[in-house]
Scaffold this motif. Structure first.
Motif, PDB file in Angstrom:
ATOM      1  N   MET A   1      39.852 -52.458   9.702  1.00 58.03           N
ATOM      2  CA  MET A   1      38.989 -51.548   8.954  1.00 58.03           C
ATOM      3  C   MET A   1      38.680 -50.286   9.753  1.00 58.03           C
ATOM      4  O   MET A   1      38.430 -49.247   9.169  1.00 58.03           O
ATOM      5  CB  MET A   1      37.686 -52.252   8.566  1.00 58.03           C
ATOM      6  CG  MET A   1      37.817 -53.156   7.353  1.00 58.03           C
ATOM      7  SD  MET A   1      38.478 -52.339   5.895  1.00 58.03           S
ATOM      8  CE  MET A   1      37.101 -51.441   5.323  1.00 58.03           C
ATOM      9  N   LEU A   2      38.676 -50.413  11.087  1.00 57.55           N
ATOM     10  CA  LEU A   2      38.393 -49.238  11.912  1.00 57.55           C
ATOM     11  C   LEU A   2      39.475 -48.179  11.715  1.00 57.55           C
ATOM     12  O   LEU A   2      39.168 -46.990  11.569  1.00 57.55           O
ATOM     13  CB  LEU A   2      38.296 -49.637  13.385  1.00 57.55           C
ATOM     14  CG  LEU A   2      37.934 -48.531  14.355  1.00 57.55           C
ATOM     15  CD1 LEU A   2      36.537 -47.994  14.047  1.00 57.55           C
ATOM     16  CD2 LEU A   2      37.986 -49.038  15.778  1.00 57.55           C
ATOM     17  N   ILE A   3      40.727 -48.627  11.691  1.00 57.14           N
ATOM     18  CA  ILE A   3      41.827 -47.679  11.460  1.00 57.14           C
ATOM     19  C   ILE A   3      41.708 -47.086  10.062  1.00 57.14           C
ATOM     20  O   ILE A   3      41.923 -45.885   9.862  1.00 57.14           O
ATOM     21  CB  ILE A   3      43.194 -48.375  11.654  1.00 57.14           C
ATOM     22  CG1 ILE A   3      43.384 -48.754  13.125  1.00 57.14           C
ATOM     23  CG2 ILE A   3      44.330 -47.483  11.200  1.00 57.14           C
ATOM     24  CD1 ILE A   3      44.628 -49.583  13.386  1.00 57.14           C
ATOM     25  N   ILE A  61      47.085 -38.956   1.179  1.00 56.55           N
ATOM     26  CA  ILE A  61      47.013 -38.547   2.590  1.00 56.55           C
ATOM     27  C   ILE A  61      46.501 -39.719   3.425  1.00 56.55           C
ATOM     28  O   ILE A  61      47.005 -39.997   4.519  1.00 56.55           O
ATOM     29  CB  ILE A  61      46.105 -37.318   2.757  1.00 56.55           C
ATOM     30  CG1 ILE A  61      46.667 -36.112   2.010  1.00 56.55           C
ATOM     31  CG2 ILE A  61      45.921 -36.976   4.230  1.00 56.55           C
ATOM     32  CD1 ILE A  61      45.699 -34.946   1.906  1.00 56.55           C
ATOM     33  N   TYR A  62      45.507 -40.446   2.904  1.00 56.23           N
ATOM     34  CA  TYR A  62      44.932 -41.590   3.601  1.00 56.23           C
ATOM     35  C   TYR A  62      45.986 -42.655   3.865  1.00 56.23           C
ATOM     36  O   TYR A  62      46.086 -43.195   4.973  1.00 56.23           O
ATOM     37  CB  TYR A  62      43.767 -42.150   2.782  1.00 56.23           C
ATOM     38  CG  TYR A  62      43.403 -43.580   3.088  1.00 56.23           C
ATOM     39  CD1 TYR A  62      42.857 -43.927   4.315  1.00 56.23           C
ATOM     40  CD2 TYR A  62      43.608 -44.586   2.154  1.00 56.23           C
ATOM     41  CE1 TYR A  62      42.523 -45.237   4.589  1.00 56.23           C
ATOM     42  CE2 TYR A  62      43.270 -45.892   2.417  1.00 56.23           C
ATOM     43  CZ  TYR A  62      42.727 -46.223   3.645  1.00 56.23           C
ATOM     44  OH  TYR A  62      42.398 -47.519   3.920  1.00 56.23           O
ATOM     45  N   ALA A  67      49.331 -45.530   7.843  1.00 61.45           N
ATOM     46  CA  ALA A  67      50.605 -46.004   8.389  1.00 61.45           C
ATOM     47  C   ALA A  67      50.908 -45.330   9.718  1.00 61.45           C
ATOM     48  O   ALA A  67      51.399 -45.973  10.660  1.00 61.45           O
ATOM     49  CB  ALA A  67      51.727 -45.740   7.392  1.00 61.45           C
ATOM     50  N   GLU A  68      50.573 -44.038   9.826  1.00 59.14           N
ATOM     51  CA  GLU A  68      50.824 -43.284  11.065  1.00 59.14           C
ATOM     52  C   GLU A  68      49.979 -43.800  12.222  1.00 59.14           C
ATOM     53  O   GLU A  68      50.420 -43.819  13.369  1.00 59.14           O
ATOM     54  CB  GLU A  68      50.513 -41.809  10.811  1.00 59.14           C
ATOM     55  CG  GLU A  68      50.727 -40.903  11.997  1.00 59.14           C
ATOM     56  CD  GLU A  68      50.317 -39.472  11.666  1.00 59.14           C
ATOM     57  OE1 GLU A  68      49.485 -38.918  12.419  1.00 59.14           O
ATOM     58  OE2 GLU A  68      50.815 -38.931  10.663  1.00 59.14           O
ATOM     59  N   MET A  69      48.741 -44.249  11.931  1.00 59.49           N
ATOM     60  CA  MET A  69      47.833 -44.721  12.977  1.00 59.49           C
ATOM     61  C   MET A  69      48.096 -46.179  13.378  1.00 59.49           C
ATOM     62  O   MET A  69      47.381 -46.717  14.213  1.00 59.49           O
ATOM     63  CB  MET A  69      46.388 -44.570  12.519  1.00 59.49           C
ATOM     64  CG  MET A  69      45.919 -43.152  12.414  1.00 59.49           C
ATOM     65  SD  MET A  69      44.214 -43.114  11.830  1.00 59.49           S
ATOM     66  CE  MET A  69      43.813 -41.411  12.045  1.00 59.49           C
ATOM     67  N   GLY A  70      49.088 -46.786  12.772  1.00 59.16           N
ATOM     68  CA  GLY A  70      49.446 -48.144  13.183  1.00 59.16           C
ATOM     69  C   GLY A  70      48.841 -49.228  12.318  1.00 59.16           C
ATOM     70  O   GLY A  70      48.811 -50.391  12.729  1.00 59.16           O
ATOM     71  N   GLY A  71      48.361 -48.884  11.152  1.00 63.19           N
ATOM     72  CA  GLY A  71      47.812 -49.890  10.245  1.00 63.19           C
ATOM     73  C   GLY A  71      48.932 -50.738   9.676  1.00 63.19           C
ATOM     74  O   GLY A  71      49.979 -50.233   9.301  1.00 63.19           O
ATOM     75  N   THR A  74      49.599 -52.757   3.506  1.00 66.67           N
ATOM     76  CA  THR A  74      49.076 -51.705   2.633  1.00 66.67           C
ATOM     77  C   THR A  74      47.691 -51.285   3.118  1.00 66.67           C
ATOM     78  O   THR A  74      46.946 -52.091   3.676  1.00 66.67           O
ATOM     79  CB  THR A  74      48.977 -52.200   1.176  1.00 66.67           C
ATOM     80  OG1 THR A  74      48.110 -53.328   1.150  1.00 66.67           O
ATOM     81  CG2 THR A  74      50.337 -52.566   0.625  1.00 66.67           C
ATOM     82  N   ALA A  75      47.367 -50.053   2.887  1.00 69.56           N
ATOM     83  CA  ALA A  75      46.072 -49.523   3.330  1.00 69.56           C
ATOM     84  C   ALA A  75      44.956 -50.147   2.495  1.00 69.56           C
ATOM     85  O   ALA A  75      45.025 -50.143   1.264  1.00 69.56           O
ATOM     86  CB  ALA A  75      46.051 -48.010   3.175  1.00 69.56           C
ATOM     87  N   PRO A  76      43.929 -50.711   3.145  1.00 70.22           N
ATOM     88  CA  PRO A  76      42.828 -51.306   2.381  1.00 70.22           C
ATOM     89  C   PRO A  76      41.983 -50.228   1.713  1.00 70.22           C
ATOM     90  O   PRO A  76      41.946 -49.075   2.160  1.00 70.22           O
ATOM     91  CB  PRO A  76      42.021 -52.059   3.442  1.00 70.22           C
ATOM     92  CG  PRO A  76      42.324 -51.367   4.713  1.00 70.22           C
ATOM     93  CD  PRO A  76      43.730 -50.851   4.584  1.00 70.22           C
ATOM     94  N   ASP A  77      41.301 -50.620   0.654  1.00 74.96           N
ATOM     95  CA  ASP A  77      40.411 -49.679  -0.019  1.00 74.96           C
ATOM     96  C   ASP A  77      39.160 -49.513   0.825  1.00 74.96           C
ATOM     97  O   ASP A  77      38.484 -50.490   1.144  1.00 74.96           O
ATOM     98  CB  ASP A  77      40.025 -50.192  -1.408  1.00 74.96           C
ATOM     99  CG  ASP A  77      41.187 -50.100  -2.382  1.00 74.96           C
ATOM    100  OD1 ASP A  77      42.069 -49.258  -2.149  1.00 74.96           O
ATOM    101  OD2 ASP A  77      41.196 -50.872  -3.350  1.00 74.96           O
ATOM    102  N   VAL A  78      38.881 -48.288   1.195  1.00 73.38           N
ATOM    103  CA  VAL A  78      37.635 -47.997   1.897  1.00 73.38           C
ATOM    104  C   VAL A  78      36.655 -47.487   0.858  1.00 73.38           C
ATOM    105  O   VAL A  78      37.034 -47.157  -0.261  1.00 73.38           O
ATOM    106  CB  VAL A  78      37.828 -46.955   3.026  1.00 73.38           C
ATOM    107  CG1 VAL A  78      38.613 -47.547   4.159  1.00 73.38           C
ATOM    108  CG2 VAL A  78      38.461 -45.708   2.527  1.00 73.38           C
ATOM    109  N   ARG A  79      35.421 -47.414   1.243  1.00 78.62           N
ATOM    110  CA  ARG A  79      34.371 -46.963   0.331  1.00 78.62           C
ATOM    111  C   ARG A  79      34.757 -45.601  -0.219  1.00 78.62           C
ATOM    112  O   ARG A  79      34.699 -44.582   0.459  1.00 78.62           O
ATOM    113  CB  ARG A  79      33.053 -46.881   1.101  1.00 78.62           C
ATOM    114  CG  ARG A  79      31.873 -46.456   0.300  1.00 78.62           C
ATOM    115  CD  ARG A  79      30.669 -46.425   1.192  1.00 78.62           C
ATOM    116  NE  ARG A  79      30.899 -45.590   2.358  1.00 78.62           N
ATOM    117  CZ  ARG A  79      30.279 -44.444   2.603  1.00 78.62           C
ATOM    118  NH1 ARG A  79      29.366 -44.019   1.785  1.00 78.62           N
ATOM    119  NH2 ARG A  79      30.536 -43.740   3.678  1.00 78.62           N
TER     120      ARG A  79
END
Length: 140
Positions: A1-3, A61-62, A67-71, A74-79
């Motif tokens: 979640m930090l990423i 963009i998110y 993916a670029e930051m090493g996540g 799939t990208a989790p839904d943030v608030r």
């Protein structure tokens, strides 16, 4: 979640910067990736409202930043912010509380007991004159 949070914050900040640069006719100075995102934003504007197009572009963009930051995966839904509040980000200006005024007098009550009263300029000048006269008389 930090990423995910970092990627979302960076995506929102970068998109706002890119959008402002495009309004100021500086889009040609942006990197090719930014120009692609702005072009997709312009295409989305023809199909949806500004708030929806903004959120969709920031989402793209998110995902790229995640993916670029090493996540992984799939990208989790943030608030996510609703489109109505995305445009209403103005904070009311509040004046700071006035600072208490300091007393400019040199009365005994104005200073703490350990502090000494500063010498007046005339007294310092008189002492310098006395020292000068004393030196002149000593050398004669």
């Amino acid at each position: 979640m930090l990423i995910a949070r970092r990627a979302d914050t960076r995506a929102r900040a970068d998109f706002a910067t890119w959008k402002m640069m495009a309004k100021l006719n500086g889009a040609s100075a942006l990197p090719p990736e930014a120009q692609e995102f702005l072009a997709s934003y312009q295409n989305l504007l023809t199909q949806a409202s500004e708030g929806e197009a903004t959120e969709a572009t920031i989402g793209a963009i998110y995902k790229a930043y995640y993916a670029e930051m090493g996540g992984g995966g799939t990208a989790p839904d943030v608030r996510s912010r609703p489109p109505e509040t995305a445009q209403d980000n103005v904070t009311a200006f509040r004046r700071p509380a006035p600072a208490p005024k300091r007393s400019a007098s040199f009365r005994a009550g104005a200073f703490a007991g350990a502090q000494k009263r500063p010498l007046p300029v005339a007294l310092i000048f008189a002492c310098l004159v006395v020292v000068y006269v004393a030196i002149r008389l000593y050398w004669r």
